[in-house]
Design a protein around this motif. Structure first.
Motif, PDB file in Angstrom:
ATOM      1  N   GLY A   1      -7.822  -3.557   3.448  1.00 37.75           N
ATOM      2  CA  GLY A   1      -6.561  -4.277   3.470  1.00 37.75           C
ATOM      3  C   GLY A   1      -6.775  -5.692   3.257  1.00 37.75           C
ATOM      4  N   MET A   2      -5.810  -6.247   3.208  1.00 39.10           N
ATOM      5  CA  MET A   2      -5.895  -7.857   3.014  1.00 39.10           C
ATOM      6  C   MET A   2      -5.496  -8.618   4.397  1.00 39.10           C
ATOM      7  N   THR A   3      -6.143  -9.556   4.412  1.00 38.94           N
ATOM      8  CA  THR A   3      -5.830 -10.459   5.824  1.00 38.94           C
ATOM      9  C   THR A   3      -4.591 -11.065   5.738  1.00 38.94           C
ATOM     10  N   ALA A   4      -3.920 -10.504   6.989  1.00 40.34           N
ATOM     11  CA  ALA A   4      -2.687 -11.010   7.287  1.00 40.34           C
ATOM     12  C   ALA A   4      -2.782 -11.945   8.301  1.00 40.34           C
ATOM     13  N   HIS A   5      -3.552 -12.007   9.288  1.00 38.37           N
ATOM     14  CA  HIS A   5      -3.927 -13.182  10.114  1.00 38.37           C
ATOM     15  C   HIS A   5      -5.246 -13.051  10.963  1.00 38.37           C
ATOM     16  N   TYR A   6      -5.734 -14.318  11.288  1.00 34.96           N
ATOM     17  CA  TYR A   6      -6.963 -14.044  12.012  1.00 34.96           C
ATOM     18  C   TYR A   6      -7.076 -15.555  12.999  1.00 34.96           C
TER      19      TYR A   6
ATOM     20  N   GLY B   1      -2.008   2.942  12.086  1.00 35.44           N
ATOM     21  CA  GLY B   1      -1.489   3.102  10.668  1.00 35.44           C
ATOM     22  C   GLY B   1      -1.943   2.053   9.842  1.00 35.44           C
ATOM     23  N   ARG B   2      -1.190   1.238   8.886  1.00 35.11           N
ATOM     24  CA  ARG B   2      -1.627   0.195   7.885  1.00 35.11           C
ATOM     25  C   ARG B   2      -2.488  -0.906   8.660  1.00 35.11           C
ATOM     26  N   LYS B   3      -2.667  -0.933   9.687  1.00 37.02           N
ATOM     27  CA  LYS B   3      -3.104  -1.994  10.601  1.00 37.02           C
ATOM     28  C   LYS B   3      -4.616  -2.009  10.806  1.00 37.02           C
ATOM     29  N   THR B   4      -5.421  -2.874  10.728  1.00 37.52           N
ATOM     30  CA  THR B   4      -6.852  -2.712  11.176  1.00 37.52           C
ATOM     31  C   THR B   4      -6.926  -4.247  11.661  1.00 37.52           C
TER      32      THR B   4
ATOM     33  N   GLY C   1      -9.609 -10.482  13.541  1.00 35.90           N
ATOM     34  CA  GLY C   1      -8.378 -10.609  12.333  1.00 35.90           C
ATOM     35  C   GLY C   1      -7.657  -9.421  12.201  1.00 35.90           C
ATOM     36  N   LEU C   2      -6.162  -9.374  11.594  1.00 40.91           N
ATOM     37  CA  LEU C   2      -5.570  -8.183  11.398  1.00 40.91           C
ATOM     38  C   LEU C   2      -5.321  -8.349   9.775  1.00 40.91           C
ATOM     39  N   PHE C   3      -5.771  -6.947   9.447  1.00 42.12           N
ATOM     40  CA  PHE C   3      -5.966  -6.515   8.154  1.00 42.12           C
ATOM     41  C   PHE C   3      -4.801  -5.479   7.872  1.00 42.12           C
ATOM     42  N   LEU C   4      -3.922  -5.629   6.793  1.00 45.87           N
ATOM     43  CA  LEU C   4      -2.710  -4.717   6.278  1.00 45.87           C
ATOM     44  C   LEU C   4      -3.142  -4.114   5.124  1.00 45.87           C
ATOM     45  N   GLU C   5      -3.034  -2.788   5.208  1.00 44.19           N
ATOM     46  CA  GLU C   5      -3.037  -2.062   3.622  1.00 44.19           C
ATOM     47  C   GLU C   5      -2.278  -2.707   2.831  1.00 44.19           C
ATOM     48  N   ALA C   6      -2.827  -3.059   1.742  1.00 40.16           N
ATOM     49  CA  ALA C   6      -1.736  -3.696   0.729  1.00 40.16           C
ATOM     50  C   ALA C   6      -2.619  -3.213  -0.689  1.00 40.16           C
ATOM     51  N   SER C   7      -1.760  -3.423  -1.964  1.00 38.41           N
ATOM     52  CA  SER C   7      -2.347  -3.511  -3.084  1.00 38.41           C
ATOM     53  C   SER C   7      -2.061  -4.646  -3.858  1.00 38.41           C
ATOM     54  N   VAL C   8      -2.754  -5.070  -4.824  1.00 39.09           N
ATOM     55  CA  VAL C   8      -2.551  -6.237  -5.692  1.00 39.09           C
ATOM     56  C   VAL C   8      -2.629  -5.620  -7.241  1.00 39.09           C
ATOM     57  N   ALA C   9      -1.904  -6.483  -7.980  1.00 40.12           N
ATOM     58  CA  ALA C   9      -1.821  -6.091  -9.499  1.00 40.12           C
ATOM     59  C   ALA C   9      -3.216  -6.352  -9.919  1.00 40.12           C
TER      60      ALA C   9
ATOM     61  N   ARG D   1      -2.605  -1.243 -10.010  1.00 38.68           N
ATOM     62  CA  ARG D   1      -2.804  -1.878  -8.846  1.00 38.68           C
ATOM     63  C   ARG D   1      -4.070  -1.385  -8.009  1.00 38.68           C
ATOM     64  N   SER D   2      -4.691  -2.339  -7.581  1.00 36.67           N
ATOM     65  CA  SER D   2      -6.115  -2.111  -6.584  1.00 36.67           C
ATOM     66  C   SER D   2      -5.789  -2.549  -5.224  1.00 36.67           C
ATOM     67  N   THR D   3      -6.407  -1.451  -4.432  1.00 32.00           N
ATOM     68  CA  THR D   3      -6.724  -1.534  -3.212  1.00 32.00           C
ATOM     69  C   THR D   3      -8.045  -1.828  -2.670  1.00 32.00           C
ATOM     70  N   VAL D   4      -8.954  -1.908  -3.683  1.00 33.55           N
ATOM     71  CA  VAL D   4     -10.257  -2.105  -3.524  1.00 33.55           C
ATOM     72  C   VAL D   4     -10.785  -3.631  -3.256  1.00 33.55           C
ATOM     73  N   GLY D   5     -11.536  -3.394  -1.970  1.00 32.76           N
ATOM     74  CA  GLY D   5     -11.999  -4.494  -1.414  1.00 32.76           C
ATOM     75  C   GLY D   5     -13.353  -4.868  -1.886  1.00 32.76           C
TER      76      GLY D   5
ATOM     77  N   ILE E   1     -16.750 -15.498   7.722  1.00 27.69           N
ATOM     78  CA  ILE E   1     -16.408 -14.538   8.521  1.00 27.69           C
ATOM     79  C   ILE E   1     -15.028 -13.374   8.062  1.00 27.69           C
ATOM     80  N   ASP E   2     -14.333 -14.393   7.384  1.00 27.74           N
ATOM     81  CA  ASP E   2     -12.882 -13.501   6.794  1.00 27.74           C
ATOM     82  C   ASP E   2     -13.586 -12.372   5.663  1.00 27.74           C
ATOM     83  N   HIS E   3     -14.402 -12.920   4.967  1.00 30.76           N
ATOM     84  CA  HIS E   3     -14.892 -11.933   3.858  1.00 30.76           C
ATOM     85  C   HIS E   3     -15.677 -10.815   4.693  1.00 30.76           C
TER      86      HIS E   3
HETATM   87  C1  LIG Z   1      -6.192  -5.810  -2.341  1.00 29.42           C
HETATM   88  C2  LIG Z   1      -7.683  -5.966  -1.914  1.00 29.42           C
HETATM   89  C3  LIG Z   1      -8.268  -7.548  -2.181  1.00 29.42           C
HETATM   90  C4  LIG Z   1      -9.266  -8.070  -1.296  1.00 29.42           C
HETATM   91  C5  LIG Z   1      -9.210  -9.100  -0.282  1.00 29.42           C
HETATM   92  C6  LIG Z   1     -10.232  -9.696   0.305  1.00 29.42           C
HETATM   93  C7  LIG Z   1      -9.693 -10.556   1.805  1.00 29.42           C
HETATM   94  C8  LIG Z   1      -8.885 -11.560   1.416  1.00 29.42           C
HETATM   95  O1  LIG Z   1      -9.336 -12.737   1.230  1.00 29.42           O
HETATM   96  S1  LIG Z   1      -7.174 -11.218   1.425  1.00 29.42           S
HETATM   97  C9  LIG Z   1      -6.564 -12.895   0.952  1.00 29.42           C
HETATM   98  C10 LIG Z   1      -5.650 -13.604   2.028  1.00 29.42           C
HETATM   99  N1  LIG Z   1      -4.553 -12.651   2.302  1.00 29.42           N
HETATM  100  C11 LIG Z   1      -3.436 -12.664   1.593  1.00 29.42           C
HETATM  101  O2  LIG Z   1      -3.206 -13.283   0.448  1.00 29.42           O
HETATM  102  C12 LIG Z   1      -2.233 -11.885   2.252  1.00 29.42           C
HETATM  103  C13 LIG Z   1      -0.985 -12.519   1.797  1.00 29.42           C
HETATM  104  N2  LIG Z   1      -0.102 -11.804   2.472  1.00 29.42           N
HETATM  105  C14 LIG Z   1       0.601 -10.634   2.183  1.00 29.42           C
HETATM  106  O3  LIG Z   1       0.484 -10.467   0.938  1.00 29.42           O
HETATM  107  C15 LIG Z   1       1.467 -10.051   2.834  1.00 29.42           C
HETATM  108  O4  LIG Z   1       1.958 -10.847   4.163  1.00 29.42           O
HETATM  109  C16 LIG Z   1       0.681  -8.700   3.486  1.00 29.42           C
HETATM  110  C17 LIG Z   1       0.545  -7.634   2.218  1.00 29.42           C
HETATM  111  C18 LIG Z   1      -0.358  -8.980   4.224  1.00 29.42           C
HETATM  112  C19 LIG Z   1       1.703  -7.922   4.507  1.00 29.42           C
HETATM  113  O5  LIG Z   1       3.029  -7.839   3.771  1.00 29.42           O
HETATM  114  P1  LIG Z   1       3.954  -6.650   4.087  1.00 29.42           P
HETATM  115  O6  LIG Z   1       3.161  -5.236   3.526  1.00 29.42           O
HETATM  116  O7  LIG Z   1       5.308  -6.755   3.475  1.00 29.42           O
HETATM  117  O8  LIG Z   1       3.876  -6.652   5.502  1.00 29.42           O
HETATM  118  P2  LIG Z   1       5.118  -6.423   6.537  1.00 29.42           P
HETATM  119  O9  LIG Z   1       5.917  -5.250   6.125  1.00 29.42           O
HETATM  120  O10 LIG Z   1       5.921  -7.628   6.602  1.00 29.42           O
HETATM  121  O11 LIG Z   1       4.376  -6.261   8.024  1.00 29.42           O
HETATM  122  C20 LIG Z   1       3.694  -4.899   8.306  1.00 29.42           C
HETATM  123  C21 LIG Z   1       3.456  -4.997   9.731  1.00 29.42           C
HETATM  124  O12 LIG Z   1       2.419  -5.898   9.998  1.00 29.42           O
HETATM  125  C22 LIG Z   1       2.924  -7.195  10.828  1.00 29.42           C
HETATM  126  N3  LIG Z   1       2.404  -8.556  10.339  1.00 29.42           N
HETATM  127  C23 LIG Z   1       2.570  -8.793   8.964  1.00 29.42           C
HETATM  128  N4  LIG Z   1       1.901  -9.924   8.814  1.00 29.42           N
HETATM  129  C24 LIG Z   1       1.597 -10.326   9.896  1.00 29.42           C
HETATM  130  C25 LIG Z   1       0.797 -11.689  10.566  1.00 29.42           C
HETATM  131  N5  LIG Z   1       0.566 -12.562   9.663  1.00 29.42           N
HETATM  132  N6  LIG Z   1       0.518 -11.479  11.830  1.00 29.42           N
HETATM  133  C26 LIG Z   1       0.601 -10.639  12.563  1.00 29.42           C
HETATM  134  N7  LIG Z   1       1.310  -9.391  12.218  1.00 29.42           N
HETATM  135  C27 LIG Z   1       1.959  -9.449  10.971  1.00 29.42           C
HETATM  136  C28 LIG Z   1       4.443  -6.937  10.704  1.00 29.42           C
HETATM  137  O13 LIG Z   1       5.032  -7.520  11.730  1.00 29.42           O
HETATM  138  C29 LIG Z   1       4.478  -5.392  10.633  1.00 29.42           C
HETATM  139  O14 LIG Z   1       4.362  -4.933  11.984  1.00 29.42           O
HETATM  140  P3  LIG Z   1       5.237  -3.697  12.382  1.00 29.42           P
HETATM  141  O15 LIG Z   1       4.993  -2.609  11.523  1.00 29.42           O
HETATM  142  O16 LIG Z   1       4.551  -3.485  13.754  1.00 29.42           O
HETATM  143  O17 LIG Z   1       6.590  -4.239  12.347  1.00 29.42           O
END
Ligand SMILES: CCCCCCCC(=O)SCCNC(=O)CCNC(=O)[C@H](O)C(C)(C)COP(=O)(O)OP(=O)(O)OC[C@H]1O[C@@H](n2cnc3c(N)ncnc32)[C@H](O)[C@@H]1OP(=O)(O)O
Length: 224
Positions: free
Chosen positions: A150-155, A180-183, A201-209, A217-221, A135-137
């Motif tokens: 975006g990267m998974t922040a919460h689900y 905005g950055r949130k999906t 799930g909540l995904f946040l636009e982010a990039s990784v080295a 850095r890449s944002t490519v999922g 499901i996450d994937h």
């Molecule tokens: C790059 C693509 C690679 C492909 C990925 C494939 C899918 C995956 O498996 S991803 C792997 C698992 N995920 C991770 O490892 C992510 C680890 N976490 C991180 O790197 C960071 O926490 C990251 C990038 C998600 C967010 O960090 P950052 O950009 O600093 O966010 P931050 O500025 O703290 O928060 C932004 C907003 O999101 C909200 N937010 C952040 N984390 C959460 C959370 N866990 N739950 C709820 N809300 C959150 C904040 O409250 C904030 O909200 P608002 O703007 O309304 O105040």
């Protein structure tokens, strides 16, 4: 975004990626056959000594040919990115369940999957962590299909009824909301008409080295 798939639901296969190393794909396919066969073995009913010896021979041949992880990591992010190597359907990953994704013209994505004994949790049922992995994937894939990344922040995940092994399961996922950055993305697993699992799930636009390229850095999922 609609919650339920509508009349326009019309899955199309996401195109296969070019195969940079056919022998690697073939080796992984054989390992998957072994994985399923070994997971299906019953204790002491089959003589396995010679098989274990031959598997050890293959491992002995293979291990000296494996390069440093840094080289492999770099290759994973070249060309097709991680789509070929990911642990959910990646043809270069032996642990990947047999998942093939389809994109739908309503913006959702779907996959039909039958999971074997290697993925068992409760008796006869899929392990909850395996459902969560797929499901996450898949939510990441749905984001890409919906023009987001975006990267998974919460689900969060609700297991509504047991998810059976050895029966076709339908996985679906779609972008629910963007800001905005949130999906926010939703997903379900059904066995026939029965809902087994639902998630959001909540995904946040982010990039990784990018490995091997510290300046990039890449944002490519995985949908890339
Ligand atoms: C790059 C693509 C690679 C492909 C990925 C494939 C899918 C995956 O498996 S991803 C792997 C698992 N995920 C991770 O490892 C992510 C680890 N976490 C991180 O790197 C960071 O926490 C990251 C990038 C998600 C967010 O960090 P950052 O950009 O600093 O966010 P931050 O500025 O703290 O928060 C932004 C907003 O999101 C909200 N937010 C952040 N984390 C959460 C959370 N866990 N739950 C709820 N809300 C959150 C904040 O409250 C904030 O909200 P608002 O703007 O309304 O105040």
């Amino acid at each position: 975004m609609r919650e339920r798939l509508g009349d326009t639901f019309d899955p199309i296969a996401v195109p296969d990626l070019p195969t940079p190393d056919p022998d690697l794909d073939r080796s992984v396919a054989e390992l998957r056959r072994l994985r399923e066969a070994i997971a299906g073995l019953a204790h002491s009913e089959v003589e396995l000594g010679d098989i274990a010896d031959r598997l050890a021979e293959a491992a002995d041949l293979l291990e000296p040919r494996v390069p440093e992880p840094a080289r492999r990591l770099e290759a994973m992010w070249t060309g097709a990115g991680s789509r070929r190597a990911n642990p959910v359907g990646g043809p270069e990953n032996p642990i990947a369940p047999p998942v093939r994704f389809f994109g739908c013209d309503d913006g959702s994505v779907t996959a039909e999957v039958t999971l074997g004994l290697a993925y068992q949790g409760p008796p006869g049922c899929v392990h909850g962590g395996i459902s969560a992995l797929i499901i996450d994937h898949m939510m990441g894939f749905a984001n890409h299909w919906g023009g987001r990344y975006g990267m998974t922040a919460h689900y969060e995940i609700d297991y509504r009824s047991p998810t059976p092994l050895l029966r076709p399961l339908t996985f679906r996922s779609w972008v629910d909301e963007v800001d905005g950055r949130k999906t926010w993305t939703k997903a379900t697993i059904h066995a026939g008409d029965r809902l087994c699992v639902e998630a959001r799930g909540l995904f946040l636009e982010a990039s990784v080295a990018v490995p091997g390229h510290p300046d990039r850095r890449s944002t490519v999922g995985d949908g890339a």
